[in-house]
Design a protein around this motif. Sequence first.
Motif, PDB file in Angstrom:
ATOM      1  N   THR A  66      27.970   7.325  21.277  1.00 51.43           N
ATOM      2  CA  THR A  66      27.538   5.928  21.302  1.00 51.43           C
ATOM      3  C   THR A  66      27.234   5.476  19.880  1.00 51.43           C
ATOM      4  O   THR A  66      27.173   6.288  18.949  1.00 51.43           O
ATOM      5  CB  THR A  66      26.273   5.768  22.156  1.00 51.43           C
ATOM      6  OG1 THR A  66      25.188   6.485  21.517  1.00 51.43           O
ATOM      7  CG2 THR A  66      26.487   6.314  23.570  1.00 51.43           C
ATOM      8  N   ALA A  67      27.005   4.181  19.728  1.00 52.87           N
ATOM      9  CA  ALA A  67      26.662   3.659  18.405  1.00 52.87           C
ATOM     10  C   ALA A  67      25.359   4.271  17.894  1.00 52.87           C
ATOM     11  O   ALA A  67      25.185   4.463  16.688  1.00 52.87           O
ATOM     12  CB  ALA A  67      26.563   2.137  18.443  1.00 52.87           C
ATOM     13  N   PRO A  70      26.456   8.730  17.498  1.00 52.38           N
ATOM     14  CA  PRO A  70      27.894   8.951  17.364  1.00 52.38           C
ATOM     15  C   PRO A  70      28.235  10.421  17.113  1.00 52.38           C
ATOM     16  O   PRO A  70      27.437  11.166  16.533  1.00 52.38           O
ATOM     17  CB  PRO A  70      28.248   8.108  16.137  1.00 52.38           C
ATOM     18  CG  PRO A  70      26.996   8.096  15.322  1.00 52.38           C
ATOM     19  CD  PRO A  70      25.867   8.088  16.315  1.00 52.38           C
ATOM     20  N   ILE A 105      27.310   3.966  11.022  1.00 54.63           N
ATOM     21  CA  ILE A 105      27.711   3.584  12.385  1.00 54.63           C
ATOM     22  C   ILE A 105      26.497   3.133  13.186  1.00 54.63           C
ATOM     23  O   ILE A 105      26.531   2.103  13.872  1.00 54.63           O
ATOM     24  CB  ILE A 105      28.426   4.767  13.074  1.00 54.63           C
ATOM     25  CG1 ILE A 105      29.777   5.041  12.402  1.00 54.63           C
ATOM     26  CG2 ILE A 105      28.635   4.477  14.571  1.00 54.63           C
ATOM     27  CD1 ILE A 105      30.428   6.342  12.829  1.00 54.63           C
ATOM     28  N   ARG A 106      25.396   3.886  13.090  1.00 49.74           N
ATOM     29  CA  ARG A 106      24.180   3.536  13.834  1.00 49.74           C
ATOM     30  C   ARG A 106      23.584   2.216  13.355  1.00 49.74           C
ATOM     31  O   ARG A 106      23.296   1.324  14.163  1.00 49.74           O
ATOM     32  CB  ARG A 106      23.134   4.654  13.674  1.00 49.74           C
ATOM     33  CG  ARG A 106      23.381   5.887  14.502  1.00 49.74           C
ATOM     34  CD  ARG A 106      22.151   6.780  14.520  1.00 49.74           C
ATOM     35  NE  ARG A 106      21.819   7.258  13.178  1.00 49.74           N
ATOM     36  CZ  ARG A 106      22.295   8.381  12.649  1.00 49.74           C
ATOM     37  NH1 ARG A 106      23.120   9.140  13.346  1.00 49.74           N
ATOM     38  NH2 ARG A 106      21.937   8.757  11.442  1.00 49.74           N
ATOM     39  N   ARG A 109      25.747  -0.749  14.314  1.00 47.22           N
ATOM     40  CA  ARG A 109      26.139  -0.847  15.732  1.00 47.22           C
ATOM     41  C   ARG A 109      27.664  -0.899  15.893  1.00 47.22           C
ATOM     42  O   ARG A 109      28.207  -1.772  16.577  1.00 47.22           O
ATOM     43  CB  ARG A 109      25.481  -2.074  16.379  1.00 47.22           C
ATOM     44  CG  ARG A 109      23.972  -2.113  16.224  1.00 47.22           C
ATOM     45  CD  ARG A 109      23.335  -3.320  16.901  1.00 47.22           C
ATOM     46  NE  ARG A 109      23.938  -4.582  16.479  1.00 47.22           N
ATOM     47  CZ  ARG A 109      23.707  -5.184  15.329  1.00 47.22           C
ATOM     48  NH1 ARG A 109      22.863  -4.652  14.450  1.00 47.22           N
ATOM     49  NH2 ARG A 109      24.293  -6.337  15.035  1.00 47.22           N
ATOM     50  N   LEU A 110      28.320   0.053  15.254  1.00 45.80           N
ATOM     51  CA  LEU A 110      29.775   0.145  15.358  1.00 45.80           C
ATOM     52  C   LEU A 110      30.109   0.972  16.601  1.00 45.80           C
ATOM     53  O   LEU A 110      30.113   2.198  16.571  1.00 45.80           O
ATOM     54  CB  LEU A 110      30.366   0.785  14.099  1.00 45.80           C
ATOM     55  CG  LEU A 110      29.996   0.138  12.762  1.00 45.80           C
ATOM     56  CD1 LEU A 110      30.701   0.850  11.613  1.00 45.80           C
ATOM     57  CD2 LEU A 110      30.324  -1.350  12.762  1.00 45.80           C
ATOM     58  N   THR A 111      30.356   0.321  17.683  1.00 45.70           N
ATOM     59  CA  THR A 111      30.528   0.983  18.979  1.00 45.70           C
ATOM     60  C   THR A 111      31.771   1.871  18.987  1.00 45.70           C
ATOM     61  O   THR A 111      32.893   1.382  18.795  1.00 45.70           O
ATOM     62  CB  THR A 111      30.647  -0.050  20.108  1.00 45.70           C
ATOM     63  OG1 THR A 111      29.551  -0.953  20.024  1.00 45.70           O
ATOM     64  CG2 THR A 111      30.644   0.644  21.455  1.00 45.70           C
TER      65      THR A 111
END
Length: 375
Positions: A66-67, A70, A105-106, A109-111
């Motif tokens: 997940t975002a 990851p 990424i976190r 919020r890069l899904t």
Amino acid sequence: MQCSYFDAARCRSCTLMGTPYAEQLAGKQSHCQTLLSDHAQLEWLPPLASRESGFRNKAKMVIGGTAQRPTIGILDADGYGVDLRKCGVCSPGLRACFPVLAGFIRSNRLTPYDVPRRSGELKHVIITESPDGEIMLRLVLRSEQLVPRIRKNLPALLAALPQVKVVSVNLLPEHKAVLEGDREILLTEQSTLNMRVNDINLHLRPQSFFQTNSEMAAALYRQGREWVNELAPASVWDLYCGVGGFALHVADPSRAVTGIEFSSEAIVSARLSSEEAGLQGMDFQAGDATAYALKARQSPELVIVNPPRRGIGKELCGWLESSDVQHVVYSSCNAQSLARDLAALRSFTARRARVLDMFPQTKHYEVMVLLERAA
């Protein structure tokens, strides 16, 4: 080399992991010699060993989870992410990037793309490190939805990873088992990664091919240059030339060198390297290697081929047979297709061969063969 991921059966990509390296190298040499056993006059040079770990200059990592949590690695049999950010075959420079990328990424919020549900955006990250420690980062996305967010927050990523010099987004909208799409969006002013190999500065663009083991690539080009300079041909073609590795290494004021590569981006890079080095007699053209040879009015004295795994094929073998080419330097990443091609080149005698271990911990390797037209 021992790998905790392999031992725990989380990743079995390196099929020879745990096998003593000397045994790996001997097995590859034996495998290649068996495949080329019909060539009785072949002189085998000692195989060239690689570092056992930390040798990969390129990581093609699937983004899962997940975002907020990851994973950076591969997918399991059900299509869910397996984190491999401490993979031991990746260079230390690549491994240093993974925790920072996970944080990026976190925070943004890069899904990650969910393969079973076919939802989400971020599919892969493709990271390449130059011999000088500089990094090219490519983010493979499903769509352009996240591009503005990535562009806005890119300065923070570059501050955290100052070694990153080239960043791009690759778009892969289709749901299929490939790593990247055709469209690339450059996010940095610098568009090429400088790959300094031996005394040549190669320029790697986002969609260009380069060997995954820089030290072995340097050895490969040195071996090619040694053979070519020993023969001293007045004209050379480098077919499947990529960013010009072989062509640029065999450049000489007394020699006309032509490089042919399907990728126009790679040809732009090769021309740039040639211009920077002030080399004379160089000509790089984008096109199909076989088509170029079939349409040519004259043939060179020597041809270098470095084809993909499928080999050079019947048409190019047929052209070489009917041409005036006196020598061929064949660099192959698949000894089985090499053996098939050599069987079709009946007018040539295989004189020398050398195995270079481009891919430790796997069954794959590179092999170079010098061919001479029979008298």
